[in-house]
Design an enzyme around this catalytic site. Structure first.
Site, PDB file in Angstrom:
ATOM      1  N   ARG A  50       0.812  -1.216   0.000  1.00 16.39           N
ATOM      2  CA  ARG A  50       0.000   0.000   0.000  1.00 16.39           C
ATOM      3  C   ARG A  50       0.845   1.265   0.000  1.00 16.39           C
ATOM      4  O   ARG A  50       0.395   2.333  -0.434  1.00 16.39           O
ATOM      5  CB  ARG A  50      -0.981   0.028   1.184  1.00 16.39           C
ATOM      6  CG  ARG A  50      -1.838   1.310   1.153  1.00 16.39           C
ATOM      7  CD  ARG A  50      -2.896   1.381   2.234  1.00 16.39           C
ATOM      8  NE  ARG A  50      -2.453   0.914   3.509  1.00 16.39           N
ATOM      9  CZ  ARG A  50      -1.681   1.624   4.355  1.00 16.39           C
ATOM     10  NH1 ARG A  50      -1.252   2.834   4.036  1.00 16.39           N
ATOM     11  NH2 ARG A  50      -1.327   1.096   5.500  1.00 16.39           N
ATOM     12  N   TYR A 104     -13.381  14.152 -18.958  1.00 14.90           N
ATOM     13  CA  TYR A 104     -13.790  12.753 -18.816  1.00 14.90           C
ATOM     14  C   TYR A 104     -14.954  12.685 -17.806  1.00 14.90           C
ATOM     15  O   TYR A 104     -14.950  13.391 -16.791  1.00 14.90           O
ATOM     16  CB  TYR A 104     -12.588  11.936 -18.320  1.00 14.90           C
ATOM     17  CG  TYR A 104     -12.951  10.523 -17.983  1.00 14.90           C
ATOM     18  CD1 TYR A 104     -13.273   9.609 -18.989  1.00 14.90           C
ATOM     19  CD2 TYR A 104     -13.003  10.090 -16.668  1.00 14.90           C
ATOM     20  CE1 TYR A 104     -13.625   8.309 -18.680  1.00 14.90           C
ATOM     21  CE2 TYR A 104     -13.350   8.785 -16.357  1.00 14.90           C
ATOM     22  CZ  TYR A 104     -13.667   7.906 -17.366  1.00 14.90           C
ATOM     23  OH  TYR A 104     -14.024   6.623 -17.064  1.00 14.90           O
ATOM     24  N   ASP A 176      -4.556  15.556 -17.923  1.00 11.27           N
ATOM     25  CA  ASP A 176      -4.941  14.166 -18.198  1.00 11.27           C
ATOM     26  C   ASP A 176      -4.507  13.877 -19.634  1.00 11.27           C
ATOM     27  O   ASP A 176      -5.101  14.377 -20.588  1.00 11.27           O
ATOM     28  CB  ASP A 176      -6.465  14.031 -18.034  1.00 11.27           C
ATOM     29  CG  ASP A 176      -6.948  12.599 -18.279  1.00 11.27           C
ATOM     30  OD1 ASP A 176      -6.239  11.829 -18.953  1.00 11.27           O
ATOM     31  OD2 ASP A 176      -8.068  12.282 -17.814  1.00 11.27           O
ATOM     32  N   LYS A 201      -5.974   2.438 -20.565  1.00 17.37           N
ATOM     33  CA  LYS A 201      -6.170   2.687 -21.998  1.00 17.37           C
ATOM     34  C   LYS A 201      -4.865   2.410 -22.747  1.00 17.37           C
ATOM     35  O   LYS A 201      -4.434   1.282 -22.799  1.00 17.37           O
ATOM     36  CB  LYS A 201      -6.682   4.113 -22.199  1.00 17.37           C
ATOM     37  CG  LYS A 201      -7.784   4.539 -21.192  1.00 17.37           C
ATOM     38  CD  LYS A 201      -9.098   3.804 -21.343  1.00 17.37           C
ATOM     39  CE  LYS A 201     -10.078   4.029 -20.195  1.00 17.37           C
ATOM     40  NZ  LYS A 201     -10.352   5.399 -19.816  1.00 17.37           N
TER      41      LYS A 201
HETATM   42  C1  LIG Z   1     -10.850   6.090 -18.679  1.00 14.73           C
HETATM   43  C2  LIG Z   1     -10.420   7.474 -18.409  1.00 14.73           C
HETATM   44  C3  LIG Z   1     -10.226   7.924 -17.093  1.00 14.73           C
HETATM   45  C4  LIG Z   1     -10.507   7.064 -15.887  1.00 14.73           C
HETATM   46  O1  LIG Z   1      -9.670   5.958 -15.841  1.00 14.73           O
HETATM   47  P1  LIG Z   1     -10.024   4.555 -15.130  1.00 14.73           P
HETATM   48  O2  LIG Z   1      -8.778   3.786 -15.361  1.00 14.73           O
HETATM   49  O3  LIG Z   1     -11.245   3.998 -15.786  1.00 14.73           O
HETATM   50  O4  LIG Z   1     -10.270   4.868 -13.695  1.00 14.73           O
HETATM   51  C5  LIG Z   1      -9.772   9.224 -16.910  1.00 14.73           C
HETATM   52  N1  LIG Z   1      -9.551  10.050 -17.958  1.00 14.73           N
HETATM   53  C6  LIG Z   1      -9.750   9.643 -19.233  1.00 14.73           C
HETATM   54  C7  LIG Z   1      -9.488  10.611 -20.339  1.00 14.73           C
HETATM   55  C8  LIG Z   1     -10.198   8.354 -19.508  1.00 14.73           C
HETATM   56  O5  LIG Z   1     -10.395   7.979 -20.770  1.00 14.73           O
END
Ligand SMILES: *Cc1c(COP(=O)(O)O)cnc(C)c1O
Length: 385
Positions: A50, A104, A176, A201
């Site tokens: 953790r 998002y 992001d 992703k």
């Molecule tokens: C999927 C996504 C998130 C969140 O990510 P998780 O791994 O599903 O928690 C945040 N920002 C963007 C642009 C995303 O496509």
């Protein structure tokens, strides 16, 4: 490896231990939660899963930092764990956030549903309109949060101006970078203080785990790590192993996805059944000029509308044979969705129309299939609508 190694080489070699444990060339999974402690070790230095300090985690952090061109990086249990932990590290009760107005869905809902309870306030600003930001800045503003390429219209804001504004105003700039990946944009090198990803992703790229990442200066990443250590969103070593394995092919995958998206965008632009195509790699995309300066690739995501409206769109999706109709993105397999039914289903129809998320909008996440096969598949499906 030399200091000036390129991203393809970094993806394979960065973070690798030479020699690896027991001579292993592939860094193993250290599943253990407990390690013998050293005298005088502080809480945050104890090796414990953790606390994000065990060998498999440190290995992954080194690889992520190298790919981002950052001093330090941290893996989290999801992309949402990355953004929630960053915001908890940067904001206290009474603090204010400037935030891009296309977000998002999870980040949007986090702010609209939880910020007030936490004592945070925020103002949505248009990332394309730097002249509007000063009026939104407040004495208690601490950070400026934007996304590199926004969903689902693939807009790219004035990101260089975000960096300049945040520096001048003493704000922490946070981005992001999920849709771009470090192959197409390295925000830390562009001056951003913190970059995060849904590693679910492109970074992992195989649609088989949930993870997040955070990168930036050693000082800021340490602040985020200490917060993560207490909030508990650390990444399990099995998922971390898969993520590190996925990272080794990141550059190859993303280049193939960039090329597929460009090929599909050009094919669709010329097609009589298609009303509009949104892809920053097209010369008529509203952000093409500055996106070309900022990015080294336009990404694997595009969206488009058909002339026949919702019925034609449904028939088109039905007729596709390669891509699965599924949300999420960034994997090696192509995926297609209607954002009005998935990522933007929570918005009112009027808000969706205003945001340009029409009911007939199709979002396409390119995989690494041969681009001719994708073009032919879409061509056959369009012929049926
Ligand atoms: C999927 C996504 C998130 C969140 O990510 P998780 O791994 O599903 O928690 C945040 N920002 C963007 C642009 C995303 O496509």
């Amino acid at each position: 490896m030399h200091d000036d190694a390129r991203i393809e080489t970094l993806a394979v070699h960065a973070g690798e231990r030479t020699p690896g444990p027991e001579g292993s060339v592939v860094f193993p999974i250290f599943q253990g939660t407990v390690y013998r402690s050293e005298p005088g070790e502080s809480y945050h230095d104890i090796k414990y899963l953790r606390l994000n300090s065990t060998p498999s985690q440190s290995y992954l952090h080194d690889k992520l930092a190298a790919l981002e061109g950052a001093e330090a990086a941290l893996a989290t249990s999801s992309g949402m764990a990355a953004i929630t932990t960053i915001l908890h590290a940067l904001l206290g009760a009474g603090d204010h956030l400037l935030v891009g107005d296309v977000l998002y869905g999870g980040t949007h809902n986090l702010l609209t549903q939880h910020a007030q309870r936490l004592g945070w306030s925020y103002t949505f600003v248009d990332p394309h309109d730097p002249s509007s930001w000063a009026a939104a800045r407040q004495p208690n503003t601490r950070a400026f949060l934007v996304e590199t390429i926004t969903n689902p219209l693939m807009r790219v804001g004035e990101l260089a101006e975000v960096v300049t504004f945040a520096k001048a105003e003493g704000l922490v700039s946070v981005i992001d970078n999920t849709f771009a990946s470090p192959v197409n944009f390295r925000p830390v090198e562009a001056g951003f203080d913190l970059v995060f990803h849904s590693a679910t992703k492109y970074l992992n790229g195989h649609s088989d785990l949930v993870a997040g990442s955070v990168a930036g200066s050693a000082e800021l990443v340490d602040r985020v790590r200490r917060t993560l250590n207490l909030y508990g969103g650390s990444l399990d070593p099995h998922a971390g192993y898969l993520l590190a394995r996925g990272l080794k092919t990141l550059a190859l995958r993303v280049r193939a996805q960039n090329a597929n998206a460009q090929a599909l965008a050009e094919f669709l632009t010329g097609h009589e059944a298609v009303l509009a195509v949104n892809y920053p790699g097209l010369p008529d995309h509203p952000d093409h000029a500055h996106a070309s300066r900022l990015l080294s690739g336009f990404g694997g995501m595009l969206s488009f509308r058909l002339r026949g409206g919702v019925d034609a769109t449904e028939a088109f999706l039905e007729a596709l044979s390669l891509p699965a109709v599924a949300p999420s993105l960034g994997g090696i397999e192509s995926l297609v969705t209607r954002p009005s039914l998935t990522s933007h289903a929570g918005m009112s129809p009027a808000d969706r129309e205003r945001a340009g998320v029409h009911d007939d909008l199709v979002r396409f996440s390119c995989g690494i299939e041969h681009s001719d096969d994708l073009v032919e598949d879409l061509g056959r499906a369009l012929a049926k609508v």
